[in-house]
Design an enzyme around this catalytic site. Structure first.
Site, mmCIF file in Angstrom:
data_model
loop_
_atom_site.group_PDB
_atom_site.id
_atom_site.type_symbol
_atom_site.label_atom_id
_atom_site.label_comp_id
_atom_site.label_asym_id
_atom_site.label_seq_id
_atom_site.Cartn_x
_atom_site.Cartn_y
_atom_site.Cartn_z
ATOM 1 N N LYS A 25 170.163 74.982 67.322
ATOM 2 C CA LYS A 25 169.146 74.888 66.268
ATOM 3 C C LYS A 25 167.738 74.772 66.862
ATOM 4 O O LYS A 25 166.841 75.517 66.486
ATOM 5 C CB LYS A 25 169.424 73.676 65.374
ATOM 6 C CG LYS A 25 168.257 73.314 64.470
ATOM 7 C CD LYS A 25 168.537 72.129 63.604
ATOM 8 C CE LYS A 25 167.808 70.858 63.860
ATOM 9 N NZ LYS A 25 166.425 70.734 64.075
ATOM 10 N N ASN A 26 167.570 73.832 67.792
ATOM 11 C CA ASN A 26 166.209 73.565 68.242
ATOM 12 C C ASN A 26 165.642 74.659 69.140
ATOM 13 O O ASN A 26 164.458 74.646 69.476
ATOM 14 C CB ASN A 26 166.117 72.181 68.886
ATOM 15 C CG ASN A 26 166.206 71.088 67.824
ATOM 16 O OD1 ASN A 26 166.049 71.365 66.629
ATOM 17 N ND2 ASN A 26 166.493 69.859 68.239
ATOM 18 N N CYS A 118 162.815 66.124 59.145
ATOM 19 C CA CYS A 118 163.459 64.835 58.888
ATOM 20 C C CYS A 118 162.459 63.693 58.939
ATOM 21 O O CYS A 118 161.556 63.680 59.786
ATOM 22 C CB CYS A 118 164.522 64.568 59.961
ATOM 23 S SG CYS A 118 166.012 65.515 59.731
ATOM 24 N N ARG A 123 155.787 61.244 63.290
ATOM 25 C CA ARG A 123 155.810 62.608 63.807
ATOM 26 C C ARG A 123 154.468 63.335 63.734
ATOM 27 O O ARG A 123 154.340 64.395 63.093
ATOM 28 C CB ARG A 123 156.907 63.435 63.121
ATOM 29 C CG ARG A 123 158.268 62.791 63.215
ATOM 30 C CD ARG A 123 159.366 63.663 62.676
ATOM 31 N NE ARG A 123 159.845 64.627 63.656
ATOM 32 C CZ ARG A 123 160.799 65.515 63.417
ATOM 33 N NH1 ARG A 123 161.358 65.568 62.222
ATOM 34 N NH2 ARG A 123 161.186 66.360 64.341
ATOM 35 N N ASP A 306 168.787 63.152 69.497
ATOM 36 C CA ASP A 306 169.532 63.778 68.396
ATOM 37 C C ASP A 306 171.015 63.400 68.404
ATOM 38 O O ASP A 306 171.746 63.729 67.466
ATOM 39 C CB ASP A 306 169.398 65.308 68.459
ATOM 40 C CG ASP A 306 167.959 65.743 68.230
ATOM 41 O OD1 ASP A 306 167.190 64.948 67.681
ATOM 42 O OD2 ASP A 306 167.618 66.876 68.619
ATOM 43 N N ARG A 398 171.201 71.772 57.372
ATOM 44 C CA ARG A 398 170.050 72.342 58.079
ATOM 45 C C ARG A 398 170.370 72.553 59.548
ATOM 46 O O ARG A 398 169.754 73.412 60.203
ATOM 47 C CB ARG A 398 168.839 71.398 57.977
ATOM 48 C CG ARG A 398 168.129 71.451 56.653
ATOM 49 C CD ARG A 398 166.817 70.708 56.717
ATOM 50 N NE ARG A 398 166.301 70.707 58.070
ATOM 51 C CZ ARG A 398 165.885 69.634 58.735
ATOM 52 N NH1 ARG A 398 165.898 68.463 58.162
ATOM 53 N NH2 ARG A 398 165.444 69.733 59.964
HETATM 54 N N1 EPU Z 1 154.582 63.187 69.297
HETATM 55 C C1 EPU Z 1 153.289 62.767 69.080
HETATM 56 N N2 EPU Z 1 152.349 63.740 68.919
HETATM 57 C C2 EPU Z 1 152.626 65.059 68.955
HETATM 58 C C3 EPU Z 1 153.962 65.464 69.184
HETATM 59 C C4 EPU Z 1 154.929 64.482 69.359
HETATM 60 O O1 EPU Z 1 152.990 61.581 69.030
HETATM 61 O O2 EPU Z 1 151.717 65.883 68.799
HETATM 62 C C5 EPU Z 1 155.640 62.166 69.469
HETATM 63 C C6 EPU Z 1 156.649 62.226 68.327
HETATM 64 O O3 EPU Z 1 156.215 61.495 67.205
HETATM 65 C C7 EPU Z 1 157.897 61.644 68.973
HETATM 66 C C8 EPU Z 1 157.777 62.136 70.430
HETATM 67 O O4 EPU Z 1 156.394 62.476 70.624
HETATM 68 O O5 EPU Z 1 157.826 60.256 68.936
HETATM 69 C C9 EPU Z 1 158.626 63.321 70.776
HETATM 70 O O6 EPU Z 1 158.438 64.360 69.833
HETATM 71 P P1 EPU Z 1 158.706 65.894 70.161
HETATM 72 O O7 EPU Z 1 157.430 66.622 69.950
HETATM 73 O O8 EPU Z 1 159.384 66.017 71.479
HETATM 74 O O9 EPU Z 1 159.721 66.282 69.041
HETATM 75 P P2 EPU Z 1 159.653 67.471 68.046
HETATM 76 O O10 EPU Z 1 159.191 68.701 68.754
HETATM 77 O O11 EPU Z 1 158.958 67.059 66.798
HETATM 78 C C10 EPU Z 1 162.051 68.378 68.587
HETATM 79 C C11 EPU Z 1 163.253 68.622 67.734
HETATM 80 C C12 EPU Z 1 163.876 67.305 67.327
HETATM 81 C C13 EPU Z 1 164.237 66.518 68.580
HETATM 82 C C14 EPU Z 1 163.009 66.364 69.491
HETATM 83 C C15 EPU Z 1 163.312 65.703 70.806
HETATM 84 C C16 EPU Z 1 162.712 70.672 66.599
HETATM 85 C C17 EPU Z 1 162.303 71.335 65.362
HETATM 86 N N3 EPU Z 1 162.864 69.366 66.558
HETATM 87 O O12 EPU Z 1 161.175 67.634 67.740
HETATM 88 O O13 EPU Z 1 165.036 67.604 66.611
HETATM 89 O O14 EPU Z 1 164.683 65.246 68.218
HETATM 90 O O15 EPU Z 1 162.426 67.661 69.754
HETATM 91 O O16 EPU Z 1 164.294 66.385 71.492
HETATM 92 O O17 EPU Z 1 162.951 71.310 67.607
HETATM 93 C C18 EPU Z 1 166.843 67.122 65.196
HETATM 94 O O18 EPU Z 1 167.334 68.184 65.580
HETATM 95 O O19 EPU Z 1 167.466 66.280 64.499
HETATM 96 C C19 EPU Z 1 165.470 66.805 65.594
HETATM 97 C C20 EPU Z 1 164.763 65.848 65.025
#
Ligand code: EPU
Length: 419
Positions: A25-26, A118, A123, A306, A398
């Site tokens: 998915k990711n 989610c 975030r 995750d 999802r």
């Molecule tokens: N963060 C910030 N600012 C930013 C970006 C991130 O403070 O601009 C913080 C976030 O709030 C979080 C941490 O940094 O505390 C890590 O966030 P990251 O950006 O790595 O996560 P993401 O890109 O929003 C993706 C996956 C998530 C998965 C994470 C970590 C997607 C769409 N989502 O999220 O997937 O948990 O990487 O591996 O790819 C899931 O599949 O259930 C899921 C939530």
């Protein structure tokens, strides 16, 4: 009339046979927006999940031709236009934000509303936006809409405060067509980043270092055809591995990449789980006596956030006191009260949970408060005595493809009810 979908699970059934793991998915949620940068693109091994449908709708809305057949997406961008991605589209999922980087690279201008996804914490997307700004973009926010413009999109040296998956990918997308060479330091190292970089490189991008903490992107002016196969979903595999450790009888999980699962396999091994790896397969059996372990989620290659929630359900079956600690998001513990309602003995201290086992779980009506909380409740329902009903299952659908079909085929008694 609105129908409510619920997952109805009769617990305690032994599982044997083979579950085939689908595409990640990711990864696919970034590959589809990235495909906008190609003349045309083919993406193989695409999982049948609703997040894919939501992204298909955005790409189609932009005017591109997109088809999804036999686990393959084909995209032709001849008629792609730059349009505002409104809340109606962007709020369906988190990954809609990858159109920011992709459209910025393609058109130097993006209008897009804040992404959905989610509710597992605040975030923010400040690292993404700061990265674009360092590359010359001007950003205006009107309500929940971002207007990002970069008349001169240029290279930059970008240091991420946190190794964010989303920010790494978004900056990489913007940088592929920027002037000069961009460096991303403290980049996320997840396998999904490597998959997306390989896809962009197949189009003619010049990215190196993906999978390490330092990524170099040499901007190019033109991109051609793109081709990629989505890597196996390590989170789906991990979820079935957890279920197999509790209910398997020679349950085969097929199509994994062992290296992507190292932290999970190590933790399950420490708990005494009974599994054997044979190439791209894992054969897993119910473990009679699981030992308590401490699980702390971390960025890759640490234990994935995750999988923390489904793993916490397994910890309720370990003999003794385990610790589950979430370090990435503020809000990954909303499933705990539902586990306790089923008979678990878990004390919650903010982002830490002390889980006392082994407890016998009983079927209840519970809620999937987010995708992986839903997976945790699914694992609980599978091992509980009696029937468990999970509501809000849109979250689960999802991210887990054909979940009912896959689990039923190995002996689970599970169905989706519409009321
Ligand atoms: N963060 C910030 N600012 C930013 C970006 C991130 O403070 O601009 C913080 C976030 O709030 C979080 C941490 O940094 O505390 C890590 O966030 P990251 O950006 O790595 O996560 P993401 O890109 O929003 C993706 C996956 C998530 C998965 C994470 C970590 C997607 C769409 N989502 O999220 O997937 O948990 O990487 O591996 O790819 C899931 O599949 O259930 C899921 C939530």
């Amino acid at each position: 009339m609105v129908f409510i979908k619920r997952l109805v699970i009769e617990g305690e059934h032994e599982l044997s046979g083979t579950i085939k793991i689908g595409g990640a998915k990711n990864s696919v949620v970034a590959l589809i927006p990235a495909a906008i940068l190609a003349e045309e693109a083919t993406i193989y091994n695409v999982p049948a999940i609703s997040d894919v449908k939501a992204l298909e709708a955005i790409t189609e809305y932009l005017g591109s031709d997109i088809t999804y057949k036999n686990e393959t997406i084909k995209i032709n961008n001849n008629n792609c236009q730059n349009k505002e991605i409104t809340n109606e589209f962007s709020s369906k999922l988190r990954a809609s934000y990858y159109y920011m980087g992709a459209l910025l690279a393609k058109y130097r201008y993006v209008e897009i509303s804040f992404p959905g996804g989610c509710n597992i914490g605040s975030r923010p997307i400040d690292f993404h936006l700061k990265g674009f700004e360092k590359m010359g973009a001007k950003i205006k926010q009107e309500g929940d809409k971002f207007i990002i413009e970069a008349k001169n999109l240029h290279s930059a040296e970008i240091f991420l405060d946190i190794a964010s998956v989303g920010a790494t990918l978004n900056i990489m997308l913007a940088a592929v067509k920027a002037d000069g060479t961009t460096y991303i330091y403290n980049a996320a190292m997840e396998p999904e980043i490597v998959n997306v970089a390989a896809f962009l490189n197949s189009m003619g991008a010049k990215i190196s270092g993906a999978g390490t903490s330092e990524i170099k992107v040499q901007g190019v002016s033109q991109l051609g055809k793109g081709i990629v196969e989505v890597i196996p979903d390590r989170i789906e595999a991990g979820t079935y591995l957890i279920i197999g450790s509790l209910l398997g009888k020679n349950l085969v999980i097929e199509g994994i990449i062992k290296e992507h699962l190292e932290s999970v396999l190590t933790k399950l091994h420490e708990a005494g789980a009974d599994f054997e790896i044979k190439g791209t397969k894992i054969i897993v059996n119910k473990t009679k006596k699981l030992k308590p372990v401490n699980v702390r989620t971390l960025v890759y290659p640490g234990f994935p956030t995750d999988l923390g929630q489904p793993m916490s359900t397994l910890l309720t079956q370990c003999d003794g006191e385990s610790l589950f600690e979430e370090t990435i998001y503020e809000n990954r513990m909303r499933h705990i009260k539902h586990l306790n309602s089923m008979g678990a003995d878990i004390r919650l201290f903010d982002k830490k949970a002390i889980i006392k086992g082994k407890t016998n779980l009983v079927g209840r009506e519970v809620i999937a408060t987010d995708l992986r909380a839903g997976a945790a409740m699914l694992v609980a329902g599978m091992i509980a005595k009696g029937t468990t009903i999970i509501t809000n299952i849109e979250h689960i659908l999802r991210g887990y493809e054909k979940i009912v079909g896959k689990l039923s085929s190995v002996g689970a008694v599970i169905k989706i009810d519409e009321i």
